[in-house]
Design an enzyme around this catalytic site. Structure first.
Site, PDB file in Angstrom:
ATOM      1  N   GLU A  85       0.845  -1.211   0.000  1.00 56.27           N
ATOM      2  CA  GLU A  85       0.000   0.000   0.000  1.00 56.27           C
ATOM      3  C   GLU A  85       0.874   1.252   0.000  1.00 56.27           C
ATOM      4  O   GLU A  85       1.735   1.430   0.874  1.00 56.27           O
ATOM      5  CB  GLU A  85      -0.938  -0.016   1.216  1.00 56.27           C
ATOM      6  CG  GLU A  85      -1.997   1.057   1.114  1.00 56.27           C
ATOM      7  CD  GLU A  85      -3.059   0.952   2.207  1.00 56.27           C
ATOM      8  OE1 GLU A  85      -3.424  -0.179   2.593  1.00 56.27           O
ATOM      9  OE2 GLU A  85      -3.508   2.014   2.660  1.00 56.27           O
ATOM     10  N   LYS A 277      -7.748  -1.550  10.896  1.00 56.29           N
ATOM     11  CA  LYS A 277      -7.092  -1.932   9.633  1.00 56.29           C
ATOM     12  C   LYS A 277      -5.869  -1.043   9.405  1.00 56.29           C
ATOM     13  O   LYS A 277      -4.800  -1.507   9.001  1.00 56.29           O
ATOM     14  CB  LYS A 277      -8.088  -1.809   8.476  1.00 56.29           C
ATOM     15  CG  LYS A 277      -7.579  -2.291   7.137  1.00 56.29           C
ATOM     16  CD  LYS A 277      -6.783  -1.262   6.362  1.00 56.29           C
ATOM     17  CE  LYS A 277      -6.333  -1.799   5.018  1.00 56.29           C
ATOM     18  NZ  LYS A 277      -5.421  -0.877   4.323  1.00 56.29           N
ATOM     19  N   HIS A 390      -2.695  10.257   0.591  1.00 55.87           N
ATOM     20  CA  HIS A 390      -2.890   8.927   0.030  1.00 55.87           C
ATOM     21  C   HIS A 390      -2.783   8.963  -1.496  1.00 55.87           C
ATOM     22  O   HIS A 390      -2.045   8.192  -2.100  1.00 55.87           O
ATOM     23  CB  HIS A 390      -4.280   8.448   0.453  1.00 55.87           C
ATOM     24  CG  HIS A 390      -4.467   6.983   0.292  1.00 55.87           C
ATOM     25  ND1 HIS A 390      -3.946   6.085   1.188  1.00 55.87           N
ATOM     26  CD2 HIS A 390      -5.097   6.272  -0.645  1.00 55.87           C
ATOM     27  CE1 HIS A 390      -4.262   4.877   0.799  1.00 55.87           C
ATOM     28  NE2 HIS A 390      -4.961   4.960  -0.319  1.00 55.87           N
TER      29      HIS A 390
HETATM   30  C1  MEV Z   1      -5.992   2.920   4.858  1.00 59.43           C
HETATM   31  O1  MEV Z   1      -5.282   1.767   4.481  1.00 59.43           O
HETATM   32  C2  MEV Z   1      -6.094   3.008   6.355  1.00 59.43           C
HETATM   33  C3  MEV Z   1      -6.991   4.132   6.884  1.00 59.43           C
HETATM   34  O2  MEV Z   1      -8.279   4.043   6.307  1.00 59.43           O
HETATM   35  C4  MEV Z   1      -7.062   3.933   8.379  1.00 59.43           C
HETATM   36  C5  MEV Z   1      -8.070   4.806   9.087  1.00 59.43           C
HETATM   37  O3  MEV Z   1      -9.065   5.231   8.469  1.00 59.43           O
HETATM   38  O4  MEV Z   1      -7.868   5.021  10.294  1.00 59.43           O
HETATM   39  C6  MEV Z   1      -6.423   5.466   6.538  1.00 59.43           C
END
Ligand code: MEV
Length: 443
Positions: A85, A277, A390
């Site tokens: 990721e 996650k 992201h």
């Molecule tokens: C993405 O892999 C993980 C997030 O969605 C975790 C979160 O929302 O706390 C950014």
């Protein structure tokens, strides 16, 4: 429909590949080219990878990144992460740098005991089993003495054996619940071997006991539990609230919203799942890079997150007397010996990069990586939103998919430097730059 194949595992690697490409792909040659392109040219190294599992056909590459500047208990670490990721390593590095100047991370191992069970049914009167349990216990210890000798010499071994009457949960169901110290190894093989020996011993005990009936006993399973609530590590950070100002949000506002974000994860399993996650993004990357079992760790952490009866956050936060404290407490059963640790050359290098930690030190590093990831996620979520960071990291993936040249990549990355590179906008800009028509949505 394909014809089934018999005895596949017994074929040579070449014969397996031949069968695979001719029976499972439209273009056998193209499939062969891709699968063999990832074979290692060093044949001995490839053979080692081939032997990790059955029917190895190729190697599956994952990016192996590092996040420097993790200050943990006063010591500086560069943390290796194997993860696909795009934003995870960047987030880890950002959190590490943030907390390095605020005292760093502190960790504490709260326990290292692991658990396994002989699950059995007893349909007769089990009172003799309960009354004579101390003699059974002695026999179980004797039966496993040879198996445990090495571990005992290293300071571990069997730490307790209990008979659990679980008939209130399932008719006729009992357990031998056994706890183990496995020192620097994860200990799965050690635990399972002991449990298998114990099951035989239990059968003999029942067979030889005048008040027990061997026909009433059925050993169903002998297996470790991946839930390790007594193998727990805690990691935390703390700083004065005023040091938290972030992305145009005042320090007090940031601390308040951050705390709320955790309260929401505790109140809402939909959010807790995503929250956790994100934590596992940090944990799994290090677990894979250090040759540990990420499925076991995932399973344990999610059980732990549900221990109250509803699924909650693995992290906690408090704001008291002007001090912000943020922590994680999770079960982590890890090894730095055994398994892949000496076999996979990159795992050897990961452990060396971390200063060849013992299992307890590694527990701390992994927990910190999870905490750091959650800090980065919540920090973005309660301020700018996550898409900015992201999508920036994801931009290169989009451009690679569009087969952009290196020059085009540099130009487009520069254009999106201060914009959120949403997929459609990247495609539009790319087409504009190339002077080609923008594909219709869905194409
Ligand atoms: C993405 O892999 C993980 C997030 O969605 C975790 C979160 O929302 O706390 C950014």
């Amino acid at each position: 429909m394909k014809d089934p194949i018999k005895g596949f595992s017994k074929l040579s690697k070449a014969a397996k590949l031949e069968w695979l490409v001719t029976n499972n792909f439209e273009d056998a040659e193209a499939a062969r080219t891709v699968l063999t392109a990832y074979w290692h040219e060093d044949e001995a190294l490839q053979k080692r990878h081939d032997e990790f599992i059955e029917n190895t056909m190729s190697n599956f590459y994952m990016p192996y990144g590092v996040a420097p500047n993790f200050k943990i208990n006063g010591k500086l670490y560069t943390v290796p992460m194997a993860i696909e990721e795009s934003s995870v390593v960047a987030a880890a590095a950002k959190s590490a740098a943030f907390w390095m100047t605020r005292g760093g991370f502190k960790t504490e191992v709260l326990g290292t005991e692991k658990i396994g069970h002989v699950h059995f049914m007893y349909t007769g009167d089990a009172s003799a089993l309960k009354e004579d349990f101390s003699s059974l216990e002695q026999e179980l210890l004797q039966a496993t003495a040879e198996l445990t000798a090495n571990m005992v010499a290293r300071g571990g071994g069997i730490t307790s054996i209990k008979l659990i009457d679980a008939t209130d949960r399932l008719e006729d169901y009992y357990q031998l619940e056994v706890t183990f110290e496995t020192c620097d190894s994860m200990g799965a093989n050690f635990i399972n071997s002991n449990l298998e020996e114990m099951a035989k011993c239990l059968e003999n005990f029942t067979d030889n006991h005048e008040r027990l009936d061997a026909n009433s006993l059925e050993v169903v399973m002998r297996i470790l539990s991946n839930y390790t609530p007594r193998c727990i590590v805690r990691a935390g950070v703390s700083c004065p609230v005023e040091e938290l100002a972030s992305e145009g949000v005042s320090a007090t506002e940031f601390a308040r919203k951050f705390k709320r974000a955790i309260a929401i994860a505790n109140a809402e399993p939909y959010r807790a799942t995503t929250h956790n996650k994100g934590i596992m993004n940090g944990i799994d990357g290090v677990i894979i890079a250090t040759g540990n079992d990420f499925r076991a760790v995932e399973a344990a952490c999610h059980t732990h997150a549900s221990r109250s009866g509803s699924y909650k956050s693995l992290t906690g936060c408090s704001v008291e007397n002007g001090v912000f404290t943020f922590w994680i407490e999770i079960p982590l059963s890890l090894g730095v010996v055994g398994g892949l640790t000496k076999l996979h050359p990159l795992v050897v290098k990961s452990l060396e990069m971390l200063g060849n930690p013992g299992a307890e030190e590694l527990m701390g590093i992994v927990a910190v990586s999870g905490l750091a990831q959650n800090f980065a996620a919540l920090r973005a979520l309660v301020t700018t939103g996550i898409q900015k960071g992201h999508m920036k990291m994801h931009l290169m993936n989009i451009l690679t998919q569009l087969e952009a040249s290196s020059e085009e990549k540099i130009h487009i990355a520069n254009y999106f430097k201060d914009k959120v590179p949403h997929h459609r906008e990247v495609v539009n800009y790319f087409c504009e730059l190339r002077g080609v028509p923008v594909p219709k949505v869905g194409q």
